[in-house]
Design a protein around this motif. Structure first.
Motif, PDB file in Angstrom:
ATOM      1  N   ASN A  99       7.378  32.276  53.206  1.00 40.22           N
ATOM      2  CA  ASN A  99       7.112  30.783  52.641  1.00 40.22           C
ATOM      3  C   ASN A  99       7.262  29.980  53.908  1.00 40.22           C
ATOM      4  OD1 ASN A  99      10.277  30.476  53.246  1.00 40.22           O
ATOM      5  ND2 ASN A  99       9.948  28.862  51.619  1.00 40.22           N
TER       6      ASN A  99
ATOM      7  N   SER B  34      13.274  28.272  52.929  1.00 41.99           N
ATOM      8  CA  SER B  34      13.741  27.826  51.479  1.00 41.99           C
ATOM      9  C   SER B  34      12.483  26.758  50.994  1.00 41.99           C
ATOM     10  CB  SER B  34      15.130  27.042  51.730  1.00 41.99           C
ATOM     11  OG  SER B  34      14.851  25.583  52.328  1.00 41.99           O
ATOM     12  N   LYS B  35      12.717  26.537  49.868  1.00 43.61           N
ATOM     13  CA  LYS B  35      11.704  25.768  49.007  1.00 43.61           C
ATOM     14  C   LYS B  35      11.904  24.292  49.478  1.00 43.61           C
ATOM     15  CE  LYS B  35      11.013  24.673  44.181  1.00 43.61           C
ATOM     16  NZ  LYS B  35       9.845  26.149  43.710  1.00 43.61           N
TER      17      LYS B  35
ATOM     18  N   ALA C 217       6.906  25.170  49.659  1.00 40.47           N
ATOM     19  CA  ALA C 217       7.737  24.555  48.564  1.00 40.47           C
ATOM     20  C   ALA C 217       7.207  25.054  47.158  1.00 40.47           C
ATOM     21  CB  ALA C 217       7.379  23.003  48.504  1.00 40.47           C
ATOM     22  N   ASP C 218       6.168  25.668  46.982  1.00 37.49           N
ATOM     23  CA  ASP C 218       5.640  26.307  45.627  1.00 37.49           C
ATOM     24  C   ASP C 218       6.144  27.765  45.491  1.00 37.49           C
ATOM     25  OD1 ASP C 218       4.249  23.935  45.598  1.00 37.49           O
ATOM     26  OD2 ASP C 218       2.502  24.747  46.826  1.00 37.49           O
TER      27      ASP C 218
ATOM     28  N   ASP D 246       7.484  31.568  47.305  1.00 42.37           N
ATOM     29  CA  ASP D 246       7.942  32.347  48.375  1.00 42.37           C
ATOM     30  C   ASP D 246       7.157  33.621  48.274  1.00 42.37           C
ATOM     31  OD1 ASP D 246       9.378  33.598  50.728  1.00 42.37           O
ATOM     32  OD2 ASP D 246      11.394  33.344  49.808  1.00 42.37           O
TER      33      ASP D 246
ATOM     34  N   ASP E  92       6.421  37.142  44.362  1.00 39.29           N
ATOM     35  CA  ASP E  92       7.017  35.816  44.721  1.00 39.29           C
ATOM     36  C   ASP E  92       8.518  35.846  44.459  1.00 39.29           C
ATOM     37  OD1 ASP E  92       7.562  32.652  45.077  1.00 39.29           O
ATOM     38  OD2 ASP E  92       7.611  33.294  42.819  1.00 39.29           O
TER      39      ASP E  92
ATOM     40  N   PHE F 133      10.600  33.083  44.075  1.00 41.18           N
ATOM     41  CA  PHE F 133      11.152  31.709  43.469  1.00 41.18           C
ATOM     42  C   PHE F 133      11.085  31.873  42.101  1.00 41.18           C
ATOM     43  CE2 PHE F 133       9.672  28.534  47.167  1.00 41.18           C
ATOM     44  CZ  PHE F 133      10.969  28.822  47.957  1.00 41.18           C
TER      45      PHE F 133
ATOM     46  N   ASP G 175      15.602  28.387  41.972  1.00 41.44           N
ATOM     47  CA  ASP G 175      14.486  27.951  42.431  1.00 41.44           C
ATOM     48  C   ASP G 175      13.146  27.790  41.467  1.00 41.44           C
ATOM     49  OD1 ASP G 175      15.663  26.715  44.949  1.00 41.44           O
ATOM     50  OD2 ASP G 175      15.528  28.804  45.524  1.00 41.44           O
TER      51      ASP G 175
END
Length: 449
Positions: A114, A118-119, A173-174, A176, A191, A193, A223
């Motif tokens: 990502n 982190s997000k 941010a969308d 990972d 993914d 998240f 998340d």
């Protein structure tokens, strides 16, 4: 020396603290790397914001390129890594998954994660996968192509960082993204998240997004879009942070995706439900979950997995690891206060496990056949590259996150690390880890039943 021990799937032994299984030898047959400082320009139609990445990795916005040096964090000794954020362009780093099937030219599909971990800190990190070709004769890795993920048809069920743009490129941010498979001209991405499974075209356009279902329940993490704080772990969400799909294997013949969570699910108490990982199967033909789920037992000391790929119709390879980083030969002494030249939490458990998905016990555990130890790799032919050899003993792969494994042929596998640029070292104190690729001769492991 190879260790022969009894492997059994009895419920009594599965409940024991550690599993007894064969340990097979590994020999280094090739070594190559992509330098840590490898970057690619954002697409011309991407927002101008993406021209410089890593602007949000500190407590406040930082728009001055190469102004803040990365470090490994206090837990790992606070060593600097020699590379500074933000970056001009997008880093080609964090090798987080190999696709089982290769491209027509023989290159490998490789996934980048990502961005910066982190997000929150990765809204300007574009999500990509690549075609790469390691050359184990020269020690170099060629990046043949980089594909950027995007959502022009508004398939995502939530707002994205670049929502108001025409191109709608996806960022850290969308999602990972941590695992990748290529099938019939399309890519499938696991993914962390959501956790979600993402289906996309070969040129990166999202086709669909699938929420994870386990025993009729939608799994969520802290998340996952829609989960808000305050939230009670184990009740409002069961997937740990950074605990979604680290491994997602494509089964030959059935074309089922076996999606394995990186860390144990949380029980209602908020604590891990056990020392095992959940594995759910997804039918790519129906684009839906099968409803079947299984369990992968972690070895003693292992905390998570890094990748998961089949080698035939039923047997598969799984990377399991602890959270350590760095050669144990350079471990800090107990009580040491000067950590500048040692590793306070060195690597201890870095295994590649062979499992048999056709052998499932009454509690749903997948049988472990045996493993190799990535911290004990023979190198009789001197294949390790200069500057990356240990001072003494066998070759080691002592990285925090080792997240790529695939079968090359009947006797060899390929392994690579996620270097968490610029926040991981592992090979040399004071230097950011490169993206290393290993070719390993593991003929006994691949032949084991």
């Amino acid at each position: 020396m190879r260790l022969f021990t009894l492997m059994t799937s009895s419920l009594a032994l599965l409940a024991a603290p550690a599993l007894a299984e064969d340990v097979f030898p590994a020999k280094l047959a090739g070594h190559a790397f992509l330098p840590a400082a490898s970057f690619v320009d954002a697409p011309a139609d991407a927002p101008k914001d993406a021209a410089v990445s890593g602007k949000f990795t500190g407590k406040t916005r930082n728009e001055t390129p190469e102004s803040v040096e990365g470090d490994v964090g206090a837990t790992y000794g606070g060593h600097k890594t020699g590379l500074s954020l933000p970056f001009h362009g997008q880093p080609v780093q964090g090798m987080s998954g190999f696709a089982m099937n290769r491209a027509e030219d023989g290159s490998w599909y490789v996934l980048t994660d990502n961005g910066f971990g982190s997000k929150i800190n990765s809204p300007d990190a574009l999500l990509t996968f690549h075609r790469m070709q390691p050359d184990f004769q020269t020690g170099e890795v060629t990046r043949a192509e980089t594909i950027f993920l995007r959502d022009p048809d508004h398939k995502l069920p939530f707002r994205i960082a670049y929502e108001g743009t025409d191109s709608r490129y996806l960022t850290g941010a969308d999602f990972d993204p941590e695992s990748l498979q290529f099938l019939n001209g399309e890519v499938w991405i696991g993914d962390e998240f959501g956790p979600y499974i993402i289906r996309a075209t070969a040129d990166g356009k999202v086709i669909s997004v699938h929420q994870t279902m386990l025993e009729g329940e939608a799994l969520q993490g802290p998340d996952t879009p829609g989960v808000t704080v305050p939230a009670q772990p184990g009740v409002d969400f069961r997937v740990q942070r950074s605990g979604g799909y680290e491994g997602m294997a494509l089964q030959p013949g059935s074309n089922l995706l076996w999606a394995m969570l990186e860390k144990p699910l949380l029980a209602a108490t908020g604590e891990p439900e056990g020392d095992f990982l959940r594995v759910m199967t997804f039918d790519t033909g129906k684009a839906d979950w099968t409803g079947d789920s299984y369990r992968f037992k972690l070895a003693e000391g292992a905390k998570a997995i890094g990748d998961f790929n089949f080698i035939d119709e039923t047997r598969a390879l799984v990377i399991e690891r602890d959270n350590g980083e760095g050669d144990a030969a350079k471990a800090c002494a107990d009580g040491a206060t000067d950590l500048s030249a040692c590793y306070p939490m060195p690597a201890r458990v870095k295994n590649i496990v062979l499992v048999d998905t056709a052998s499932i016990d009454a509690e749903g555990y997948i049988r472990r056949i045996g493993h190799i130890n990535l911290l004990d790799i023979a190198d009789p032919d001197g294949k390790a590259l200069e500057g990356m050899k240990p001072e003494a003993g066998n070759f080691t792969f002592p990285f925090f996150t080792i997240e790529d494994v695939a079968r090359v042929d009947d006797t060899h596998i390929m392994v690579a690390n996620d270097n968490n640029l610029p926040f991981s070292g592992g090979r040399e104190i004071g230097k950011a880890a490169n993206n290393e690729f290993l070719l390993l001769d593991v003929s006994e492991l691949l032949a084991a039943k």
